[in-house]
Motif scaffolding. Structure first.
Motif, PDB file in Angstrom:
ATOM      1  N   ASP A   6      43.486   1.763  29.700  1.00 49.67           N
ATOM      2  CA  ASP A   6      43.020   1.410  31.610  1.00 49.67           C
ATOM      3  C   ASP A   6      44.115   0.072  31.654  1.00 49.67           C
ATOM      4  OD1 ASP A   6      41.865   3.454  32.250  1.00 49.67           O
ATOM      5  OD2 ASP A   6      40.229   2.825  31.871  1.00 49.67           O
ATOM      6  N   LYS A   7      44.422  -0.699  30.050  1.00 46.90           N
ATOM      7  CA  LYS A   7      44.499  -1.376  30.587  1.00 46.90           C
ATOM      8  C   LYS A   7      45.916  -1.603  30.027  1.00 46.90           C
ATOM      9  CE  LYS A   7      45.180  -5.556  26.987  1.00 46.90           C
ATOM     10  NZ  LYS A   7      43.898  -6.603  25.719  1.00 46.90           N
ATOM     11  N   ILE A   8      46.717  -1.045  28.859  1.00 45.55           N
ATOM     12  CA  ILE A   8      48.145  -0.631  28.601  1.00 45.55           C
ATOM     13  C   ILE A   8      48.717  -0.096  29.949  1.00 45.55           C
ATOM     14  CG2 ILE A   8      47.678  -1.362  26.140  1.00 45.55           C
ATOM     15  CD1 ILE A   8      48.778   1.314  25.767  1.00 45.55           C
ATOM     16  N   TYR A  12      52.780   1.192  33.170  1.00 51.74           N
ATOM     17  CA  TYR A  12      52.949   2.596  32.066  1.00 51.74           C
ATOM     18  C   TYR A  12      54.333   3.207  32.524  1.00 51.74           C
ATOM     19  CZ  TYR A  12      52.515   5.798  28.676  1.00 51.74           C
ATOM     20  OH  TYR A  12      52.453   6.371  27.051  1.00 51.74           O
ATOM     21  N   SER A  13      53.897   3.411  33.582  1.00 53.59           N
ATOM     22  CA  SER A  13      55.003   5.056  34.363  1.00 53.59           C
ATOM     23  C   SER A  13      56.062   3.663  34.029  1.00 53.59           C
ATOM     24  CB  SER A  13      54.835   5.073  35.777  1.00 53.59           C
ATOM     25  OG  SER A  13      54.581   4.594  36.431  1.00 53.59           O
ATOM     26  N   ASN A  14      56.275   2.513  34.527  1.00 55.08           N
ATOM     27  CA  ASN A  14      57.785   1.957  34.438  1.00 55.08           C
ATOM     28  C   ASN A  14      58.493   2.111  33.617  1.00 55.08           C
ATOM     29  OD1 ASN A  14      57.090   1.239  37.537  1.00 55.08           O
ATOM     30  ND2 ASN A  14      56.463  -0.171  36.946  1.00 55.08           N
ATOM     31  N   LEU A  15      58.106   2.044  31.986  1.00 58.43           N
ATOM     32  CA  LEU A  15      59.175   1.833  30.716  1.00 58.43           C
ATOM     33  C   LEU A  15      58.971   3.806  30.601  1.00 58.43           C
ATOM     34  CD1 LEU A  15      58.549  -1.446  29.874  1.00 58.43           C
ATOM     35  CD2 LEU A  15      60.180  -0.755  30.261  1.00 58.43           C
ATOM     36  N   ARG A  16      57.915   4.222  31.031  1.00 60.03           N
ATOM     37  CA  ARG A  16      57.910   5.587  29.697  1.00 60.03           C
ATOM     38  C   ARG A  16      58.084   7.230  30.837  1.00 60.03           C
ATOM     39  NH1 ARG A  16      55.195   4.654  25.158  1.00 60.03           N
ATOM     40  NH2 ARG A  16      54.647   6.571  24.834  1.00 60.03           N
ATOM     41  N   LYS A  17      59.557   6.468  31.519  1.00 56.09           N
ATOM     42  CA  LYS A  17      59.896   7.768  31.630  1.00 56.09           C
ATOM     43  C   LYS A  17      60.395   8.751  30.838  1.00 56.09           C
ATOM     44  CE  LYS A  17      61.118   4.563  35.273  1.00 56.09           C
ATOM     45  NZ  LYS A  17      60.617   4.496  36.088  1.00 56.09           N
ATOM     46  N   ALA A  41      47.174  13.635  29.584  1.00 54.29           N
ATOM     47  CA  ALA A  41      48.761  14.211  30.308  1.00 54.29           C
ATOM     48  C   ALA A  41      49.252  13.186  30.200  1.00 54.29           C
ATOM     49  CB  ALA A  41      48.320  14.735  31.707  1.00 54.29           C
ATOM     50  N   GLY A  42      48.686  11.514  30.535  1.00 57.09           N
ATOM     51  CA  GLY A  42      49.230  10.357  30.782  1.00 57.09           C
ATOM     52  C   GLY A  42      49.219  10.205  32.396  1.00 57.09           C
ATOM     53  N   THR A  43      50.934   9.786  32.608  1.00 56.82           N
ATOM     54  CA  THR A  43      51.011   9.972  34.010  1.00 56.82           C
ATOM     55  C   THR A  43      52.114  11.059  34.382  1.00 56.82           C
ATOM     56  OG1 THR A  43      53.466   8.555  33.146  1.00 56.82           O
ATOM     57  CG2 THR A  43      51.385   7.010  33.338  1.00 56.82           C
ATOM     58  N   GLY A  44      52.518  11.611  33.324  1.00 56.68           N
ATOM     59  CA  GLY A  44      52.665  13.889  33.980  1.00 56.68           C
ATOM     60  C   GLY A  44      54.225  13.378  33.496  1.00 56.68           C
ATOM     61  N   SER A  45      54.941  12.605  31.742  1.00 53.86           N
ATOM     62  CA  SER A  45      55.996  13.014  31.624  1.00 53.86           C
ATOM     63  C   SER A  45      56.378  14.213  30.535  1.00 53.86           C
ATOM     64  CB  SER A  45      56.075  11.721  30.309  1.00 53.86           C
ATOM     65  OG  SER A  45      56.196  10.905  30.986  1.00 53.86           O
ATOM     66  N   ALA A  60      41.859   6.612  33.556  1.00 57.01           N
ATOM     67  CA  ALA A  60      41.634   6.508  35.334  1.00 57.01           C
ATOM     68  C   ALA A  60      43.155   6.193  35.918  1.00 57.01           C
ATOM     69  CB  ALA A  60      40.507   5.898  35.809  1.00 57.01           C
ATOM     70  N   GLU A  61      43.689   4.912  35.369  1.00 53.57           N
ATOM     71  CA  GLU A  61      44.562   4.196  35.591  1.00 53.57           C
ATOM     72  C   GLU A  61      45.798   5.050  35.571  1.00 53.57           C
ATOM     73  OE1 GLU A  61      46.864   1.575  36.247  1.00 53.57           O
ATOM     74  OE2 GLU A  61      45.041   1.528  36.661  1.00 53.57           O
TER      75      GLU A  61
END
Length: 243
Positions: A6-8, A12-17, A41-45, A60-61
């Motif tokens: 939720d913090k980091i 996140y999605s800008n650098l973890r492509k 799943a994170g942001t869906g990578s 949730a973040e």
């Protein structure tokens, strides 16, 4: 781990492509599976767009940052999947198992809901650490208690196939080993902010002072400059496939 991400997770999605070369290896390992559960799943990578994917993520973040049109995401934990037995053809987990509270329970849950195959991208703690550990040895100390040894997958799942996943020199996914040929990147706070290891190292900027000095003086290049001739590196990342 939920609080950590939720913090980091902010930005996140800008650098973890997802890196397309690593994605191809993961998608190939999924075989003919048409329905896939992505655990942690994170942001869906690395979710294959051409298949029916369902995502599960505790933070949730991270769910909030999933792009529009991505797979439906449920908030939950690997150890207690809210799905019926054999609900999916396959289940995948990408750089997440070391965050689980109970590896065995999580893997058995994945096996319960997947009819045919499990595909897990992880890190081998017994592999040779790349040069960053020479500057921050605490990385190894943090990894050893939480990174499952490769033998654990066979113990829990039975027969498994384990493949080395080389990290391209221009890897687009900013995980810990992604910048092995771009050492200056580790000096950037925004890069470190999307790597969970650095989130647990309060004094990382101070420890990286020596790296900055060695880059300026040429000492890093004298010691590790040979890596600049390599297009990829075995940095310990592994793909575990279980049927």
């Amino acid at each position: 781990m939920v609080a950590l991400y939720d913090k980091i997770g902010v930005g996140y999605s800008n650098l973890r492509k997802p890196d397309p070369r690593i994605a191809n290896l993961i998608h190939t390992a999924l075989g003919d599976a048409e329905t896939v559960l992505n655990v942690g799943a994170g942001t869906g990578s690395y979710e294959p767009a051409e298949r029916q994917v369902t995502a599960l993520e505790p933070s949730a973040e991270m769910i909030r940052q999933r792009p529009a049109g991505s797979a439906k995401a449920y908030q939950g934990f690997a150890e207690d999947l809210p799905f019926a037995d054999d609900a999916f053809d396959a289940a995948m987990a990408v750089l997440t198992v070391h965050h689980w509270a109970d590896l065995e329970k999580g893997l058995r849950e994945m096996r319960r809901v997947a009819k045919y195959r499990l595909v897990i991208l992880t890190f081998d703690p017994e592999a040779h650490y790349f040069w960053l550990a020479d500057y921050i040895p605490e990385i190894v100390e943090l990894d050893q208690p939480i990174m499952p040894k490769m033998m654990e997958y066979g113990r829990i799942l039975g027969d498994v196939r384990i493949e080395d996943i080389p990290v391209p020199h221009d890897c687009t996914d900013g995980f810990l080993g992604a910048y092995w040929r771009r050492p200056h990147a580790y000096l950037e706070a925004k890069v470190r902010a999307s790597i969970s290891t650095f989130a647990k190292l309060d004094n990382a900027p101070d420890q990286l002072t020596r790296l900055a000095q060695d880059l300026d003086s040429g000492a890093w290049n004298r010691r590790y400059g040979h890596l600049m001739e390599e297009n990829s590196l075995d940095a310990g990342y592994r793909l575990v496939v279980a049927d």
